[in-house]
Write a protein that holds these residues in place. Structure first.
Motif, PDB file in Angstrom:
ATOM      1  N   ALA A  56       0.784  -1.428  -0.022  1.00 32.29           N
ATOM      2  CA  ALA A  56      -0.136   0.133   0.090  1.00 32.29           C
ATOM      3  C   ALA A  56       0.679   1.215   0.091  1.00 32.29           C
ATOM      4  N   PHE A  64      -7.153   2.971  -6.241  1.00 33.25           N
ATOM      5  CA  PHE A  64      -6.496   2.877  -4.869  1.00 33.25           C
ATOM      6  C   PHE A  64      -7.089   3.693  -3.971  1.00 33.25           C
ATOM      7  N   ASP A  65      -7.652   3.210  -2.724  1.00 33.07           N
ATOM      8  CA  ASP A  65      -8.548   4.211  -1.811  1.00 33.07           C
ATOM      9  C   ASP A  65      -7.514   4.342  -0.729  1.00 33.07           C
ATOM     10  N   SER A 101       2.206  -5.589  -5.094  1.00 33.01           N
ATOM     11  CA  SER A 101       0.853  -5.081  -5.571  1.00 33.01           C
ATOM     12  C   SER A 101      -0.225  -6.238  -5.026  1.00 33.01           C
ATOM     13  N   TYR A 139      -0.838   1.844 -16.588  1.00 29.90           N
ATOM     14  CA  TYR A 139      -0.837   2.471 -14.969  1.00 29.90           C
ATOM     15  C   TYR A 139       0.498   3.291 -15.229  1.00 29.90           C
ATOM     16  N   TYR A 153       1.651   3.339  -3.360  1.00 31.21           N
ATOM     17  CA  TYR A 153       0.422   3.879  -4.129  1.00 31.21           C
ATOM     18  C   TYR A 153       0.013   5.131  -3.423  1.00 31.21           C
ATOM     19  N   GLU A 199      -5.085   7.160  -7.084  1.00 36.19           N
ATOM     20  CA  GLU A 199      -4.514   6.480  -8.344  1.00 36.19           C
ATOM     21  C   GLU A 199      -5.326   5.536  -8.954  1.00 36.19           C
ATOM     22  N   THR A 200      -5.258   5.399 -10.172  1.00 31.85           N
ATOM     23  CA  THR A 200      -6.233   4.316 -11.108  1.00 31.85           C
ATOM     24  C   THR A 200      -5.147   3.458 -11.891  1.00 31.85           C
ATOM     25  N   VAL A 237      -6.219  -0.422  -0.144  1.00 29.93           N
ATOM     26  CA  VAL A 237      -6.606  -1.397  -1.372  1.00 29.93           C
ATOM     27  C   VAL A 237      -6.689  -0.845  -2.556  1.00 29.93           C
ATOM     28  N   TRP A 238      -6.444  -1.696  -3.382  1.00 24.39           N
ATOM     29  CA  TRP A 238      -7.107  -1.429  -4.973  1.00 24.39           C
ATOM     30  C   TRP A 238      -8.449  -2.150  -4.919  1.00 24.39           C
ATOM     31  N   ALA A 268      -1.651  -5.217  -1.755  1.00 30.58           N
ATOM     32  CA  ALA A 268      -2.397  -4.073  -1.829  1.00 30.58           C
ATOM     33  C   ALA A 268      -3.891  -4.447  -2.513  1.00 30.58           C
TER      34      ALA A 268
END
Length: 190
Positions: A5, A163-164, A36, A49, A8, A12-13, A167-168, A39
């Motif tokens: 985590a 990405f919050d 990743s 990305y 990032y 982010e997307t 986590v994604w 995450a």
């Protein structure tokens, strides 16, 4: 192991193609050696990305992304070999030209979001298995994978992940165009 985590930023997307068929082969290795995965990112091949920041993705962008991907056909591929970048072991998709075409199309439409932030001259489609590891670790993982490949999949959509801050999470799924099936006419003509 590095905190996945921490790599990032919230908002982010990424545009990815999930490859669930690879999870039984790579899942255990990814959990140990791919930040990743920690995450929340499943086994995947990145299309682009980072993509646009989440606050720049509204209905208009979502519609444009859906239209762009809908103009590209679904395809089959397989992962039969491994490849390496410095400190990274990955599965190589075969063929990879459809992934390259998708990446180039998105990057051309949104030039403000170059693949990998523009860090690399050439984009090489790949499914990361281990990242940031010594060659001896990569050798061990690759030897195991060699016995368990190939993995085949059908690619019919591209996912938008966000990405919050922890986590994604999947925000949207964009269908690729279904392959055209030729059905013979009753008189034998096509």
């Amino acid at each position: 192991m590095a905190d996945g985590a921490g790599r990032y930023r919230a908002g982010e997307t990424a545009l990815i193609v999930k490859v669930p068929e690879a999870e039984p082969v790579v899942g255990g290795w990814r959990e140990r050696f791919d930040p990743s995965a920690e995450a929340g990112v499943p086994a995947h091949v990145s299309v682009l990305y980072p993509f646009l920041n989440q606050d720049h993705i509204g209905d208009q962008v979502l519609g444009a992304v859906a239209e762009l991907f809908g103009s590209h056909g679904a395809f089959d591929l397989r992962f039969a070999t491994c490849g390496r970048f410095p400190g990274v072991l990955y599965l190589a998709p075969e063929p990879d030209d459809q992934f390259r075409a998708l990446t180039l199309a998105v990057a051309a439409r949104w030039p403000e979001a170059p693949p990998y932030g523009g860090r690399f001259a050439e984009v090489i489609p790949h499914l990361t298995v281990a990242d940031g590891q010594e060659p001896s670790v990569l050798d061990t993982v690759e030897a195991d994978l060699a016995r368990r490949l190939p993995v085949a999949t059908h690619v019919s959509s591209v996912q938008l992940l966000v990405f919050d801050g922890i986590v994604w999470r999947e925000q949207a799924d964009f269908a690729l165009r279904a392959p055209r099936i030729s059905v013979p006419r009753r008189d034998g003509q096509r």
